[in-house]
Motif scaffolding. Structure first.
Motif, PDB file in Angstrom:
ATOM      1  N   GLY A  56      62.362 -24.319 -23.989  1.00  0.00           N
ATOM      2  CA  GLY A  56      62.561 -24.367 -25.436  1.00  0.00           C
ATOM      3  C   GLY A  56      63.707 -25.267 -25.849  1.00  0.00           C
ATOM      4  N   VAL A  57      64.024 -26.268 -25.032  1.00  0.00           N
ATOM      5  CA  VAL A  57      65.146 -27.168 -25.316  1.00  0.00           C
ATOM      6  C   VAL A  57      64.617 -28.598 -25.370  1.00  0.00           C
ATOM      7  N   ARG A  58      64.938 -29.299 -26.441  1.00  0.00           N
ATOM      8  CA  ARG A  58      64.447 -30.668 -26.556  1.00  0.00           C
ATOM      9  C   ARG A  58      65.538 -31.583 -27.107  1.00  0.00           C
ATOM     10  N   TRP A  83      70.873 -32.250 -28.682  1.00  0.00           N
ATOM     11  CA  TRP A  83      69.809 -31.368 -28.200  1.00  0.00           C
ATOM     12  C   TRP A  83      69.706 -30.171 -29.134  1.00  0.00           C
ATOM     13  N   ALA A  94      61.930 -28.573 -21.828  1.00  0.00           N
ATOM     14  CA  ALA A  94      60.994 -28.271 -22.917  1.00  0.00           C
ATOM     15  C   ALA A  94      60.349 -26.908 -22.707  1.00  0.00           C
ATOM     16  N   SER A 142      67.628 -26.114 -29.400  1.00  0.00           N
ATOM     17  CA  SER A 142      66.790 -25.108 -28.761  1.00  0.00           C
ATOM     18  C   SER A 142      65.878 -24.490 -29.795  1.00  0.00           C
ATOM     19  N   ASP A 143      64.712 -24.034 -29.350  1.00  0.00           N
ATOM     20  CA  ASP A 143      63.782 -23.381 -30.271  1.00  0.00           C
ATOM     21  C   ASP A 143      64.397 -22.118 -30.861  1.00  0.00           C
ATOM     22  N   GLU A 144      65.293 -21.492 -30.105  1.00  0.00           N
ATOM     23  CA  GLU A 144      65.918 -20.247 -30.566  1.00  0.00           C
ATOM     24  C   GLU A 144      66.841 -20.485 -31.749  1.00  0.00           C
ATOM     25  N   ASN A 145      67.568 -21.622 -31.732  1.00  0.00           N
ATOM     26  CA  ASN A 145      68.482 -21.964 -32.834  1.00  0.00           C
ATOM     27  C   ASN A 145      68.284 -23.437 -33.208  1.00  0.00           C
ATOM     28  N   PRO A 146      67.178 -23.759 -33.841  1.00  0.00           N
ATOM     29  CA  PRO A 146      66.848 -25.167 -34.085  1.00  0.00           C
ATOM     30  C   PRO A 146      67.805 -25.896 -35.020  1.00  0.00           C
TER      31      PRO A 146
END
Length: 250
Positions: free
Chosen positions: A17-19, A25, A14, A27-31
């Motif tokens: 930036g990975v959830r 799963w 988390a 990532s916040d970078e490529n939601p």
């Protein structure tokens, strides 16, 4: 699965930036891009060993990531870290991590595959790895065979084909004293013949095989006995030997 280790790994991801979501799963970078556990392992597992933690805590975090993702690549990153310029990793934490997961009552294919193709096939590490995950404990396993110890012993025996015969034979002979390990021991002997890097001594392996209490209809039992009696050490060194054995025993 060790809950605290898993939760620590989840928090660490988390922070990167990975959830986890319902089907994988993100990532916040490529939601909008859904990632598999394998993709997460390949992209982030190696970063664990760049964290500002001592090596033991880095390794514990990596094992938590392994529990969370259940991906072989995490074990590769552990091996890489053990071999790089900052290594080796603390051996007590490393092998305790393997032993605990081998004893867990769940599927641990990533762990057994790691042992087989990385630690056991490499003759610079096979003796130490085999001793740490079973050889050092086999007397205790036979004397006081708990379910967890038996589970670990069976898994290690079954994937021990590449371990040099001189390394594993004493452990095999001790394991043969416990009928609960006979099927796993048979599978280890069979793998010693069939694996590309399998290793056994035919006469000694045959003598051991004859001590095992196995059902007479055990698949491949007759074939293995036949090739060992003929003095064959490995399927790949004796092309056709196994097919000949199957025909002779059918």
């Amino acid at each position: 699965m060790e809950r605290q280790a898993v939760e620590a790994a989840r928090r660490w991801l988390a922070d990167q930036g990975v959830r986890q979501v319902r089907d994988g799963w993100v990532s916040d970078e490529n939601p909008d891009v859904l990632l598999t556990a394998d993709q997460v392992a390949h992209s982030w597992a190696g970063d664990v060993f760049a964290e500002d933690l001592d090596a033991a805590d880095q390794l514990r975090l990596a094992f938590g990531l392994l529990d969370l993702l259940d991906e072989y690549w995490v074990t590769c990153e552990i091996r890489f870290a053990n071999e790089d310029a900052e290594g080796p990793l603390p051996s007590d934490v490393l092998w305790d991590g393997y032993r605990r997961r081998l004893e867990a009552d769940r599927e641990v294919e990533a762990v057994t595959y790691s042992l087989w193709v990385d630690w056991f096939e490499d003759h610079t590490t096979s003796a130490t790895a085999f001793a740490e995950v079973l050889g050092n404990d086999i007397d205790r396993v036979v004397a006081k065979p708990s379910e967890a110890l038996l589970r670990r012993a069976r898994l290690v025996l079954e994937c021990s084909g590449p371990v040099p015969w001189t390394v594993k034979e004493p452990t095999y002979r001790t394991a043969a004293r416990l009928p609960a390990l006979h099927t796993a021991l048979f599978r280890g002997l069979r793998a010693g013949f069939h694996d590309v890097y399998g290793d056994l001594e035919p006469a000694a392996a045959l003598a051991l095989l004859d001590q095992l209490d196995l059902p007479t209809n055990t698949r491949h039992l007759a074939g293995l006995r036949h090739v060992l009696a003929a003095g064959h050490k490995n399927h790949y060194r004796s092309p056709g030997a196994w097919d000949d054995a199957v025909r002779s025993c059918s």
